[in-house]
Design a protein around this motif. Structure first.
Motif, PDB file in Angstrom:
ATOM      1  N   LYS A 160      -5.471   5.387 -12.177  1.00 37.65           N
ATOM      2  CA  LYS A 160      -6.045   5.093 -13.248  1.00 37.65           C
ATOM      3  C   LYS A 160      -6.152   6.404 -14.013  1.00 37.65           C
ATOM      4  O   LYS A 160      -6.791   7.826 -14.021  1.00 37.65           O
ATOM      5  CB  LYS A 160      -7.668   5.127 -12.686  1.00 37.65           C
ATOM      6  N   LEU A 161      -4.696   7.253 -14.267  1.00 35.25           N
ATOM      7  CA  LEU A 161      -4.784   8.520 -15.299  1.00 35.25           C
ATOM      8  C   LEU A 161      -4.931   8.677 -16.616  1.00 35.25           C
ATOM      9  O   LEU A 161      -4.227   7.757 -17.248  1.00 35.25           O
ATOM     10  CB  LEU A 161      -3.367   9.107 -14.452  1.00 35.25           C
ATOM     11  N   ASP A 162      -5.339   9.332 -17.749  1.00 33.79           N
ATOM     12  CA  ASP A 162      -5.413   9.819 -19.132  1.00 33.79           C
ATOM     13  C   ASP A 162      -4.246  10.245 -19.177  1.00 33.79           C
ATOM     14  O   ASP A 162      -4.523  11.818 -19.713  1.00 33.79           O
ATOM     15  CB  ASP A 162      -6.701  10.501 -18.900  1.00 33.79           C
ATOM     16  N   LEU A 163      -2.984   9.526 -18.892  1.00 34.37           N
ATOM     17  CA  LEU A 163      -1.491  10.351 -19.646  1.00 34.37           C
ATOM     18  C   LEU A 163      -1.296   9.547 -21.207  1.00 34.37           C
ATOM     19  O   LEU A 163      -1.411   8.287 -20.939  1.00 34.37           O
ATOM     20  CB  LEU A 163      -0.705  10.958 -18.182  1.00 34.37           C
ATOM     21  N   ILE A 164      -0.280  10.864 -21.275  1.00 33.40           N
ATOM     22  CA  ILE A 164       0.160  10.151 -22.404  1.00 33.40           C
ATOM     23  C   ILE A 164       1.669  10.045 -23.455  1.00 33.40           C
ATOM     24  O   ILE A 164       1.752  10.827 -22.699  1.00 33.40           O
ATOM     25  CB  ILE A 164      -0.562   9.840 -23.884  1.00 33.40           C
ATOM     26  N   ASN A 165       2.375   9.278 -23.685  1.00 38.20           N
ATOM     27  CA  ASN A 165       4.176  10.103 -24.426  1.00 38.20           C
ATOM     28  C   ASN A 165       3.483  10.996 -25.427  1.00 38.20           C
ATOM     29  O   ASN A 165       2.987  10.693 -27.153  1.00 38.20           O
ATOM     30  CB  ASN A 165       4.320   8.775 -24.393  1.00 38.20           C
ATOM     31  N   LEU A 166       3.971  11.562 -25.542  1.00 35.04           N
ATOM     32  CA  LEU A 166       4.251  12.921 -26.649  1.00 35.04           C
ATOM     33  C   LEU A 166       5.593  12.699 -27.653  1.00 35.04           C
ATOM     34  O   LEU A 166       4.871  12.468 -28.657  1.00 35.04           O
ATOM     35  CB  LEU A 166       4.105  13.986 -25.738  1.00 35.04           C
ATOM     36  N   VAL A 167       6.442  12.388 -27.152  1.00 39.13           N
ATOM     37  CA  VAL A 167       8.045  12.716 -28.199  1.00 39.13           C
ATOM     38  C   VAL A 167       8.671  12.404 -26.806  1.00 39.13           C
ATOM     39  O   VAL A 167       8.987  12.576 -25.313  1.00 39.13           O
ATOM     40  CB  VAL A 167       8.021  13.977 -28.443  1.00 39.13           C
ATOM     41  N   GLN A 168       9.839  12.165 -27.337  1.00 37.45           N
ATOM     42  CA  GLN A 168      11.327  11.018 -26.640  1.00 37.45           C
ATOM     43  C   GLN A 168      12.201  11.579 -26.593  1.00 37.45           C
ATOM     44  O   GLN A 168      12.717  13.000 -27.494  1.00 37.45           O
ATOM     45  CB  GLN A 168      11.617   9.763 -27.534  1.00 37.45           C
ATOM     46  N   SER A 169      13.086  11.795 -25.339  1.00 37.31           N
ATOM     47  CA  SER A 169      14.084  13.115 -24.878  1.00 37.31           C
ATOM     48  C   SER A 169      15.432  12.399 -25.217  1.00 37.31           C
ATOM     49  O   SER A 169      15.489  11.257 -25.825  1.00 37.31           O
ATOM     50  CB  SER A 169      13.195  13.407 -23.700  1.00 37.31           C
ATOM     51  N   VAL A 210      14.333   1.460 -25.620  1.00 35.81           N
ATOM     52  CA  VAL A 210      13.440   1.943 -25.949  1.00 35.81           C
ATOM     53  C   VAL A 210      12.295   1.989 -24.542  1.00 35.81           C
ATOM     54  O   VAL A 210      11.501   3.347 -24.399  1.00 35.81           O
ATOM     55  CB  VAL A 210      12.680   1.762 -27.098  1.00 35.81           C
ATOM     56  N   ASN A 211      11.727   1.304 -24.555  1.00 36.38           N
ATOM     57  CA  ASN A 211      10.808   0.978 -22.528  1.00 36.38           C
ATOM     58  C   ASN A 211      11.563   1.841 -22.016  1.00 36.38           C
ATOM     59  O   ASN A 211      10.929   2.417 -20.533  1.00 36.38           O
ATOM     60  CB  ASN A 211      10.749  -0.050 -22.616  1.00 36.38           C
ATOM     61  N   TYR A 212      12.607   2.397 -21.471  1.00 36.06           N
ATOM     62  CA  TYR A 212      13.604   2.693 -20.878  1.00 36.06           C
ATOM     63  C   TYR A 212      14.615   3.992 -20.486  1.00 36.06           C
ATOM     64  O   TYR A 212      14.975   4.864 -20.545  1.00 36.06           O
ATOM     65  CB  TYR A 212      14.874   1.641 -20.472  1.00 36.06           C
ATOM     66  N   GLN A 213      13.443   4.152 -22.176  1.00 31.87           N
ATOM     67  CA  GLN A 213      14.134   6.033 -23.135  1.00 31.87           C
ATOM     68  C   GLN A 213      13.431   7.067 -22.297  1.00 31.87           C
ATOM     69  O   GLN A 213      12.118   6.712 -22.313  1.00 31.87           O
ATOM     70  CB  GLN A 213      14.160   5.580 -24.010  1.00 31.87           C
ATOM     71  N   GLN A 214      13.879   8.308 -22.161  1.00 28.60           N
ATOM     72  CA  GLN A 214      12.696   9.468 -21.157  1.00 28.60           C
ATOM     73  C   GLN A 214      12.325  10.194 -22.312  1.00 28.60           C
ATOM     74  O   GLN A 214      12.114  10.035 -23.586  1.00 28.60           O
ATOM     75  CB  GLN A 214      13.412  10.084 -20.789  1.00 28.60           C
ATOM     76  N   VAL A 215      10.403   9.708 -22.173  1.00 29.70           N
ATOM     77  CA  VAL A 215       9.764  10.355 -21.860  1.00 29.70           C
ATOM     78  C   VAL A 215       9.373  12.209 -21.762  1.00 29.70           C
ATOM     79  O   VAL A 215       9.356  12.142 -20.327  1.00 29.70           O
ATOM     80  CB  VAL A 215       8.595   9.771 -23.478  1.00 29.70           C
ATOM     81  N   VAL A 216       8.823  12.663 -23.190  1.00 30.42           N
ATOM     82  CA  VAL A 216       7.273  13.536 -22.476  1.00 30.42           C
ATOM     83  C   VAL A 216       6.407  13.334 -22.223  1.00 30.42           C
ATOM     84  O   VAL A 216       4.947  12.357 -23.397  1.00 30.42           O
ATOM     85  CB  VAL A 216       7.750  14.744 -23.091  1.00 30.42           C
ATOM     86  N   ALA A 217       5.674  13.829 -21.211  1.00 26.89           N
ATOM     87  CA  ALA A 217       4.072  13.295 -20.799  1.00 26.89           C
ATOM     88  C   ALA A 217       3.304  14.550 -20.992  1.00 26.89           C
ATOM     89  O   ALA A 217       3.562  15.379 -20.010  1.00 26.89           O
ATOM     90  CB  ALA A 217       3.886  11.924 -19.603  1.00 26.89           C
ATOM     91  N   VAL A 218       2.221  14.130 -21.616  1.00 28.33           N
ATOM     92  CA  VAL A 218       0.738  15.422 -21.430  1.00 28.33           C
ATOM     93  C   VAL A 218      -0.598  14.394 -21.199  1.00 28.33           C
ATOM     94  O   VAL A 218      -0.038  13.283 -21.052  1.00 28.33           O
ATOM     95  CB  VAL A 218       0.572  16.026 -22.920  1.00 28.33           C
ATOM     96  N   ARG A 219      -1.377  15.121 -20.832  1.00 29.01           N
ATOM     97  CA  ARG A 219      -2.905  14.710 -21.121  1.00 29.01           C
ATOM     98  C   ARG A 219      -2.780  14.093 -22.861  1.00 29.01           C
ATOM     99  O   ARG A 219      -3.430  15.325 -22.909  1.00 29.01           O
ATOM    100  CB  ARG A 219      -4.213  15.748 -20.253  1.00 29.01           C
ATOM    101  N   THR A 220      -3.485  13.021 -22.486  1.00 28.82           N
ATOM    102  CA  THR A 220      -4.625  12.743 -23.421  1.00 28.82           C
ATOM    103  C   THR A 220      -5.475  14.005 -24.381  1.00 28.82           C
ATOM    104  O   THR A 220      -4.899  14.041 -25.277  1.00 28.82           O
ATOM    105  CB  THR A 220      -4.959  11.375 -23.340  1.00 28.82           C
TER     106      THR A 220
END
Length: 270
Positions: A100-109, A223-233
Protein backbone atom coordinates in the motif's frame (compact mmCIF):
# COMPACT_ATOMS: atom_id res chain seq x y z
CA UNK A 1 22.42 36.26 -9.29
CA UNK A 2 19.05 36.15 -11.08
CA UNK A 3 17.33 32.80 -11.55
CA UNK A 4 17.41 33.23 -15.36
CA UNK A 5 21.15 33.97 -15.33
CA UNK A 6 21.69 30.90 -13.14
CA UNK A 7 19.79 28.78 -15.65
CA UNK A 8 21.94 30.06 -18.51
CA UNK A 9 25.18 29.46 -16.62
CA UNK A 10 24.14 25.93 -15.68
CA UNK A 11 23.18 25.16 -19.27
CA UNK A 12 26.55 26.45 -20.47
CA UNK A 13 28.38 24.33 -17.91
CA UNK A 14 26.46 21.24 -18.95
CA UNK A 15 27.35 21.85 -22.60
CA UNK A 16 31.01 22.39 -21.76
CA UNK A 17 31.17 19.03 -20.01
CA UNK A 18 29.29 17.22 -22.74
CA UNK A 19 26.21 16.75 -20.60
CA UNK A 20 22.67 17.16 -21.85
CA UNK A 21 20.79 19.99 -20.23
CA UNK A 22 17.39 19.07 -18.80
CA UNK A 23 14.09 20.82 -19.29
CA UNK A 24 14.59 22.56 -15.94
CA UNK A 25 17.48 24.11 -14.06
CA UNK A 26 18.28 22.83 -10.59
CA UNK A 27 15.11 23.01 -8.53
CA UNK A 28 15.61 25.99 -6.18
CA UNK A 29 13.13 24.39 -3.78
CA UNK A 30 15.20 21.22 -3.50
CA UNK A 31 18.90 21.10 -4.27
CA UNK A 32 19.87 18.05 -2.17
CA UNK A 33 18.93 14.70 -3.69
CA UNK A 34 19.30 11.27 -2.09
CA UNK A 35 19.18 8.42 -4.58
CA UNK A 36 19.23 4.74 -3.64
CA UNK A 37 20.24 1.67 -5.63
CA UNK A 38 21.15 -1.94 -5.11
CA UNK A 39 24.82 -2.90 -5.11
CA UNK A 40 26.31 -3.52 -8.54
CA UNK A 41 25.41 -2.00 -11.86
CA UNK A 42 22.36 -0.02 -10.68
CA UNK A 43 24.54 1.84 -8.18
CA UNK A 44 27.21 2.28 -10.86
CA UNK A 45 24.66 3.72 -13.30
CA UNK A 46 23.76 6.39 -10.76
CA UNK A 47 27.40 7.07 -9.91
CA UNK A 48 28.76 7.22 -13.47
CA UNK A 49 25.85 8.40 -15.61
CA UNK A 50 23.34 10.28 -13.45
CA UNK A 51 25.01 11.98 -10.48
CA UNK A 52 27.52 13.87 -12.69
CA UNK A 53 24.71 15.41 -14.72
CA UNK A 54 22.68 16.43 -11.68
CA UNK A 55 25.74 17.86 -9.95
CA UNK A 56 26.55 19.96 -13.00
CA UNK A 57 23.03 21.38 -12.78
CA UNK A 58 23.60 22.47 -9.19
CA UNK A 59 22.29 19.55 -7.17
CA UNK A 60 24.15 17.96 -4.28
CA UNK A 61 23.68 14.22 -4.78
CA UNK A 62 24.06 11.52 -2.13
CA UNK A 63 23.99 7.87 -3.20
CA UNK A 64 22.84 5.10 -0.85
CA UNK A 65 23.61 1.43 -1.54
CA UNK A 66 21.22 -1.40 -0.60
CA UNK A 67 21.64 -5.17 -0.57
CA UNK A 68 18.02 -6.30 -0.60
CA UNK A 69 14.79 -5.72 -2.54
CA UNK A 70 12.63 -4.47 0.34
CA UNK A 71 14.37 -1.53 2.01
CA UNK A 72 14.79 0.70 -1.08
CA UNK A 73 11.03 1.05 -1.57
CA UNK A 74 10.32 1.39 2.13
CA UNK A 75 12.98 4.09 2.43
CA UNK A 76 11.52 5.87 -0.59
CA UNK A 77 7.97 5.76 0.77
CA UNK A 78 9.15 7.00 4.18
CA UNK A 79 11.07 9.92 2.65
CA UNK A 80 14.65 8.77 3.35
CA UNK A 81 15.20 8.58 -0.42
CA UNK A 82 14.03 10.87 -3.19
CA UNK A 83 14.27 8.16 -5.86
CA UNK A 84 15.53 4.61 -6.19
CA UNK A 85 16.88 2.39 -8.94
CA UNK A 86 16.82 -1.35 -8.35
CA UNK A 87 13.60 -2.89 -9.63
CA UNK A 88 11.62 -3.63 -12.74
CA UNK A 89 8.09 -2.44 -13.41
CA UNK A 90 6.45 -5.73 -12.47
CA UNK A 91 8.14 -5.80 -9.07
CA UNK A 92 7.35 -2.13 -8.39
CA UNK A 93 3.68 -2.58 -9.24
CA UNK A 94 3.31 -5.69 -7.10
CA UNK A 95 5.30 -4.33 -4.15
CA UNK A 96 3.44 -1.04 -3.96
CA UNK A 97 0.13 -2.88 -4.19
CA UNK A 98 1.04 -5.39 -1.49
CA UNK A 99 2.53 -2.74 0.83
CA UNK A 100 0.00 0.00 0.00
CA UNK A 101 2.73 2.46 -1.06
CA UNK A 102 2.11 5.51 -3.25
CA UNK A 103 5.07 5.08 -5.62
CA UNK A 104 5.34 5.48 -9.38
CA UNK A 105 7.68 4.59 -12.23
CA UNK A 106 9.47 7.79 -13.33
CA UNK A 107 11.74 6.63 -16.16
CA UNK A 108 13.34 3.49 -17.57
CA UNK A 109 16.99 2.66 -17.01
CA UNK A 110 19.35 0.03 -18.43
CA UNK A 111 18.86 -3.61 -17.43
CA UNK A 112 21.22 -6.49 -16.78
CA UNK A 113 19.57 -9.76 -17.82
CA UNK A 114 18.85 -12.53 -15.34
CA UNK A 115 21.09 -15.52 -15.98
CA UNK A 116 21.61 -19.18 -15.14
CA UNK A 117 25.05 -19.86 -13.65
CA UNK A 118 26.85 -23.00 -12.54
CA UNK A 119 30.17 -24.26 -11.26
CA UNK A 120 29.32 -27.93 -11.70
CA UNK A 121 27.75 -28.29 -15.15
CA UNK A 122 28.73 -26.80 -18.49
CA UNK A 123 25.26 -26.82 -20.05
CA UNK A 124 21.66 -27.15 -18.94
CA UNK A 125 21.51 -30.46 -20.82
CA UNK A 126 23.94 -31.87 -18.23
CA UNK A 127 21.67 -31.19 -15.26
CA UNK A 128 21.23 -34.44 -13.30
CA UNK A 129 17.88 -35.71 -12.09
CA UNK A 130 16.91 -34.03 -8.83
CA UNK A 131 19.38 -31.16 -9.32
CA UNK A 132 19.26 -28.37 -6.72
CA UNK A 133 18.27 -25.01 -8.23
CA UNK A 134 18.59 -21.80 -6.24
CA UNK A 135 16.52 -18.83 -7.40
CA UNK A 136 15.22 -15.51 -6.03
CA UNK A 137 12.73 -15.72 -3.18
CA UNK A 138 10.87 -12.46 -3.88
CA UNK A 139 7.66 -13.28 -5.80
CA UNK A 140 8.29 -11.14 -8.88
CA UNK A 141 11.83 -12.36 -9.55
CA UNK A 142 10.85 -15.92 -8.65
CA UNK A 143 8.26 -15.76 -11.42
CA UNK A 144 10.87 -14.33 -13.76
CA UNK A 145 13.32 -17.14 -12.92
CA UNK A 146 10.71 -19.85 -13.48
CA UNK A 147 9.81 -18.28 -16.83
CA UNK A 148 13.48 -18.49 -17.80
CA UNK A 149 13.40 -22.23 -17.04
CA UNK A 150 10.27 -22.50 -19.17
CA UNK A 151 12.11 -20.79 -22.04
CA UNK A 152 14.92 -23.33 -21.64
CA UNK A 153 12.34 -26.17 -21.78
CA UNK A 154 13.27 -27.50 -18.35
CA UNK A 155 9.78 -27.06 -16.92
CA UNK A 156 6.27 -26.11 -17.96
CA UNK A 157 3.77 -24.09 -15.94
CA UNK A 158 0.00 -23.96 -15.89
CA UNK A 159 -1.37 -22.26 -18.98
CA UNK A 160 -3.88 -20.07 -17.13
CA UNK A 161 -1.48 -18.60 -14.56
CA UNK A 162 -0.39 -14.96 -14.66
CA UNK A 163 3.23 -15.11 -15.94
CA UNK A 164 4.18 -12.31 -13.54
CA UNK A 165 2.93 -14.31 -10.56
CA UNK A 166 4.17 -17.82 -11.34
CA UNK A 167 5.40 -19.74 -8.29
CA UNK A 168 6.66 -23.26 -7.59
CA UNK A 169 3.10 -24.51 -7.09
CA UNK A 170 2.28 -23.53 -10.68
CA UNK A 171 4.93 -25.84 -12.15
CA UNK A 172 3.13 -28.49 -14.18
CA UNK A 173 5.93 -30.59 -15.68
CA UNK A 174 9.37 -30.98 -14.16
CA UNK A 175 10.90 -33.92 -16.00
CA UNK A 176 14.31 -33.58 -14.30
CA UNK A 177 12.69 -33.31 -10.85
CA UNK A 178 14.53 -30.08 -10.17
CA UNK A 179 14.55 -29.07 -6.51
CA UNK A 180 13.77 -25.37 -6.18
CA UNK A 181 15.39 -23.52 -3.28
CA UNK A 182 14.29 -19.86 -3.05
CA UNK A 183 17.03 -17.65 -1.58
CA UNK A 184 17.39 -13.92 -0.97
CA UNK A 185 18.59 -12.57 -4.30
CA UNK A 186 21.78 -10.97 -2.95
CA UNK A 187 22.91 -14.35 -1.60
CA UNK A 188 22.39 -16.33 -4.80
CA UNK A 189 25.97 -16.06 -6.15
CA UNK A 190 27.20 -17.63 -2.90
CA UNK A 191 25.11 -20.75 -3.53
CA UNK A 192 27.03 -21.74 -6.66
CA UNK A 193 29.23 -24.11 -4.68
CA UNK A 194 26.22 -26.07 -3.41
CA UNK A 195 23.57 -25.77 -6.11
CA UNK A 196 23.71 -27.34 -9.56
CA UNK A 197 22.55 -24.02 -10.98
CA UNK A 198 21.73 -20.61 -9.57
CA UNK A 199 19.40 -18.19 -11.33
CA UNK A 200 20.75 -14.74 -10.51
CA UNK A 201 19.29 -11.30 -11.30
CA UNK A 202 21.73 -9.27 -13.37
CA UNK A 203 22.63 -6.64 -10.78
CA UNK A 204 23.64 -9.24 -8.20
CA UNK A 205 25.48 -11.27 -10.83
CA UNK A 206 27.62 -8.32 -11.86
CA UNK A 207 28.27 -7.21 -8.27
CA UNK A 208 29.53 -10.74 -7.52
CA UNK A 209 31.85 -10.71 -10.52
CA UNK A 210 29.82 -13.12 -12.65
CA UNK A 211 30.13 -12.44 -16.36
CA UNK A 212 27.15 -12.63 -18.68
CA UNK A 213 29.35 -14.54 -21.15
CA UNK A 214 29.75 -17.33 -18.58
CA UNK A 215 26.01 -17.84 -18.06
CA UNK A 216 24.46 -21.08 -19.25
CA UNK A 217 21.42 -19.07 -20.35
CA UNK A 218 20.34 -15.43 -20.34
CA UNK A 219 16.91 -13.93 -20.57
CA UNK A 220 15.84 -11.26 -23.01
CA UNK A 221 13.85 -9.18 -20.53
CA UNK A 222 10.46 -7.88 -21.70
CA UNK A 223 9.48 -4.33 -20.77
CA UNK A 224 7.85 -5.52 -17.53
CA UNK A 225 11.24 -6.85 -16.41
CA UNK A 226 13.32 -3.81 -17.30
CA UNK A 227 14.72 -1.56 -14.58
CA UNK A 228 12.98 1.69 -13.71
CA UNK A 229 13.52 4.67 -11.43
CA UNK A 230 10.80 5.01 -8.80
CA UNK A 231 9.69 8.12 -6.93
CA UNK A 232 6.78 9.02 -4.70
CA UNK A 233 3.75 9.77 -6.87
CA UNK A 234 3.42 13.26 -5.39
CA UNK A 235 6.97 14.08 -6.54
CA UNK A 236 6.80 12.83 -10.13
CA UNK A 237 6.15 16.21 -11.76
CA UNK A 238 8.39 18.32 -9.55
CA UNK A 239 11.30 20.05 -11.31
CA UNK A 240 13.98 17.96 -9.56
CA UNK A 241 12.22 14.71 -10.56
CA UNK A 242 11.99 15.90 -14.14
CA UNK A 243 15.72 16.66 -14.02
CA UNK A 244 16.37 13.07 -12.89
CA UNK A 245 14.16 11.81 -15.71
CA UNK A 246 15.95 13.95 -18.29
CA UNK A 247 19.32 12.63 -17.12
CA UNK A 248 18.23 9.07 -17.99
CA UNK A 249 17.21 10.18 -21.49
CA UNK A 250 20.26 12.28 -22.32
CA UNK A 251 23.07 11.78 -24.84
CA UNK A 252 25.50 11.64 -21.92
CA UNK A 253 23.61 8.67 -20.45
CA UNK A 254 23.92 6.88 -23.80
CA UNK A 255 27.65 7.65 -23.92
CA UNK A 256 28.16 6.06 -20.50
CA UNK A 257 26.14 2.99 -21.51
CA UNK A 258 28.26 2.62 -24.65
CA UNK A 259 31.47 2.73 -22.64
CA UNK A 260 30.65 1.07 -19.33
CA UNK A 261 27.63 -1.19 -19.89
CA UNK A 262 27.93 -2.97 -23.25
CA UNK A 263 25.47 -5.80 -23.75
CA UNK A 264 22.91 -4.49 -21.27
CA UNK A 265 19.29 -4.02 -22.31
CA UNK A 266 18.65 -0.33 -23.01
CA UNK A 267 15.65 1.95 -22.79
CA UNK A 268 13.79 2.50 -26.03
CA UNK A 269 15.46 5.18 -28.14
CA UNK A 270 18.96 4.66 -26.73
Amino acid sequence: MSFLRRQLLLAAAATAFGLASSAYAADPAKTNLTLGATAGYNYDVLKLAIAPQLEKEGYKVRLVEFNDYVQPNMALAQGSLDANLFQHIAYLNRFKEDQKLDLINLVQSTTAPMGVYSESVKSLAELPDGARVTLPNDPSNLARALQLLVQQKLITVKADVDPLRVSERDVEQNTKNLKFVPIEAAQLPRTLGDAAIAIVPGNFATSAGLKFTSALALEVPPVNYQQVVAVRTADANKPWAQDVKAAFQSPFFKQVLDKEFPGYTRPAGL
